[in-house]
Design a protein around this motif. Structure first.
Motif, short mmCIF file in Angstrom:
data_model
loop_
_atom_site.label_atom_id
_atom_site.label_comp_id
_atom_site.label_asym_id
_atom_site.label_seq_id
_atom_site.Cartn_x
_atom_site.Cartn_y
_atom_site.Cartn_z
N THR A 1 42.20 40.28 40.90
CA THR A 1 41.36 39.88 39.77
C THR A 1 39.94 40.34 40.01
N ASN A 2 39.27 40.71 38.92
CA ASN A 2 37.89 41.17 38.98
C ASN A 2 37.21 40.73 37.70
N ASN A 3 36.45 39.64 37.78
CA ASN A 3 35.82 39.06 36.60
C ASN A 3 36.89 38.75 35.55
N ASN A 4 36.87 39.43 34.40
CA ASN A 4 37.84 39.15 33.34
C ASN A 4 39.07 40.05 33.40
N ILE A 5 39.21 40.84 34.46
CA ILE A 5 40.33 41.77 34.57
C ILE A 5 41.36 41.22 35.55
N VAL A 6 42.62 41.24 35.13
CA VAL A 6 43.73 40.84 35.99
C VAL A 6 44.66 42.03 36.12
N ASN A 7 45.00 42.41 37.34
CA ASN A 7 45.84 43.59 37.57
C ASN A 7 46.95 43.23 38.54
N TYR A 8 48.19 43.46 38.11
CA TYR A 8 49.34 43.39 39.00
C TYR A 8 49.61 44.82 39.45
N ALA A 9 49.15 45.18 40.63
CA ALA A 9 49.17 46.57 41.10
C ALA A 9 50.23 46.73 42.18
N THR A 10 51.01 47.81 42.06
CA THR A 10 52.03 48.13 43.06
C THR A 10 51.67 49.44 43.73
N VAL A 11 51.60 49.43 45.07
CA VAL A 11 51.28 50.63 45.84
C VAL A 11 52.36 50.85 46.89
N SER A 12 52.52 52.12 47.29
CA SER A 12 53.53 52.44 48.30
C SER A 12 53.12 51.92 49.67
N ARG A 13 54.10 51.58 50.48
CA ARG A 13 53.81 51.00 51.79
C ARG A 13 53.59 52.06 52.86
N ASP A 14 53.73 53.33 52.54
CA ASP A 14 53.51 54.37 53.54
C ASP A 14 52.01 54.57 53.77
N ASP A 15 51.66 55.56 54.56
CA ASP A 15 50.25 55.80 54.88
C ASP A 15 49.44 56.29 53.69
N LEU A 16 50.11 56.77 52.63
CA LEU A 16 49.40 57.31 51.48
C LEU A 16 48.89 56.22 50.53
N CYS A 17 49.55 55.07 50.49
CA CYS A 17 49.13 53.98 49.59
C CYS A 17 49.06 54.48 48.14
N VAL A 18 50.14 55.13 47.69
CA VAL A 18 50.18 55.70 46.34
C VAL A 18 50.21 54.58 45.30
N PRO A 19 49.32 54.61 44.29
CA PRO A 19 49.40 53.62 43.21
C PRO A 19 50.59 53.91 42.31
N LEU A 20 51.66 53.13 42.45
CA LEU A 20 52.91 53.39 41.75
C LEU A 20 52.91 52.87 40.32
N SER A 21 52.36 51.69 40.12
CA SER A 21 52.34 51.11 38.78
C SER A 21 51.26 50.04 38.71
N GLY A 22 50.90 49.71 37.48
CA GLY A 22 49.93 48.65 37.27
C GLY A 22 50.16 47.99 35.92
N HIS A 23 49.90 46.70 35.86
CA HIS A 23 49.92 45.95 34.61
C HIS A 23 48.58 45.25 34.52
N ILE A 24 47.73 45.75 33.63
CA ILE A 24 46.33 45.35 33.58
C ILE A 24 46.06 44.54 32.32
N PHE A 25 45.40 43.41 32.50
CA PHE A 25 45.08 42.51 31.39
C PHE A 25 43.56 42.36 31.32
N LEU A 26 42.99 42.81 30.20
CA LEU A 26 41.58 42.63 29.91
C LEU A 26 41.47 41.83 28.62
N PRO A 27 40.31 41.28 28.33
CA PRO A 27 40.15 40.64 27.02
C PRO A 27 40.46 41.63 25.90
N SER A 28 41.44 41.30 25.09
CA SER A 28 41.84 42.10 23.92
C SER A 28 42.57 43.39 24.27
N VAL A 29 42.89 43.63 25.54
CA VAL A 29 43.57 44.87 25.92
C VAL A 29 44.67 44.56 26.94
N LEU A 30 45.86 45.11 26.70
CA LEU A 30 46.96 45.05 27.66
C LEU A 30 47.37 46.48 27.98
#
Length: 211
Positions: A154-183
């Motif tokens: 969470t960051n102020n009004n932003i909520v993010n369910y973030a999935t990253v790879s467990r290897d050394d690269l830490c690849v951002p695989l997916s995200g579900h981001i909730f902002l005021p008025s935006v999904l």
């Protein structure tokens, strides 16, 4: 179309710290930082409530490049508005040095300039300091598998369910981001730890006088 396209560029990296440390769980995976440079294919879906109360949505797929050393994000791809399926060929450039996002409709050559809603960070301090580990899952099949770890950030009004790879690269695989008025939902594929096309960061002439 351009109004909600601007959320795509920063959404992938909208993982920041809210300054409230959490207690690490005994079984949680190692916390990590995304690569400083990479390219990938991303697909996104957005739902937005506009200032006039209208609800709009879109689906898009992009060639995505991130250069943390230069503070630049670039995307080129196709966006479809829902439900009318209006198609737009978009080029989005995020300059994190001055906080500007440039969204170019490549068909009409129109450029819209906007301020970044938040200041994304090149590392993921939320996962380093303040994220909450939720669960892990396996991507792939057979002997071609990787583990993805999902974190609530969470960051102020932003909520993010973030999935990253467990290897050394830490690849951002997916995200579900909730902002005021935006999904926003986002999926990453075809990751490469390099910049495929550096010209994707070059701000075109039509943006020089954009407001």
């Amino acid at each position: 179309m351009l109004y909600y396209a601007v959320f795509t560029a920063f959404a992938m990296l909208a993982i920041g710290s809210n300054g409230k440390p959490t207690i690490s769980k005994a079984n949680e995976p190692k916390r990590c930082c995304i690569p400083k440079q990479f390219s990938a294919q991303i697909s996104t879906s957005h739902g937005v409530k506009l200032p006039d109360g209208t609800i709009t949505a879109s689906y898009a797929y992009y060639n995505f490049s991130y250069d943390g050393n230069r503070g630049m994000v670039g995307l080129k791809g196709v966006s479809f508005s829902i439900p009318d399926q209006q198609q737009s060929n978009l080029w989005i450039i995020e300059n994190r040095n001055d906080g500007q996002i440039y969204t170019i409709d490549q068909g009409s050559k129109q450029c819209q300039k906007s301020q970044m809603p938040i200041q994304p960070l090149s590392c993921i301090p939320g996962i380093q300091n303040t994220a909450t580990y939720l669960h892990s899952s396996t991507y792939g099949y057979g002997d071609k598998q990787i583990i993805g770890d999902t974190w609530l950030v969470t960051n102020n009004n932003i909520v993010n369910y973030a999935t990253v790879s467990r290897d050394d690269l830490c690849v951002p695989l997916s995200g579900h981001i909730f902002l005021p008025s935006v999904l926003t939902a986002l999926t990453t594929t075809d990751f490469t730890p390099k910049i495929d096309d550096p010209s994707i960061f070059n701000i075109p002439a039509e943006c020089q006088n954009a407001v």
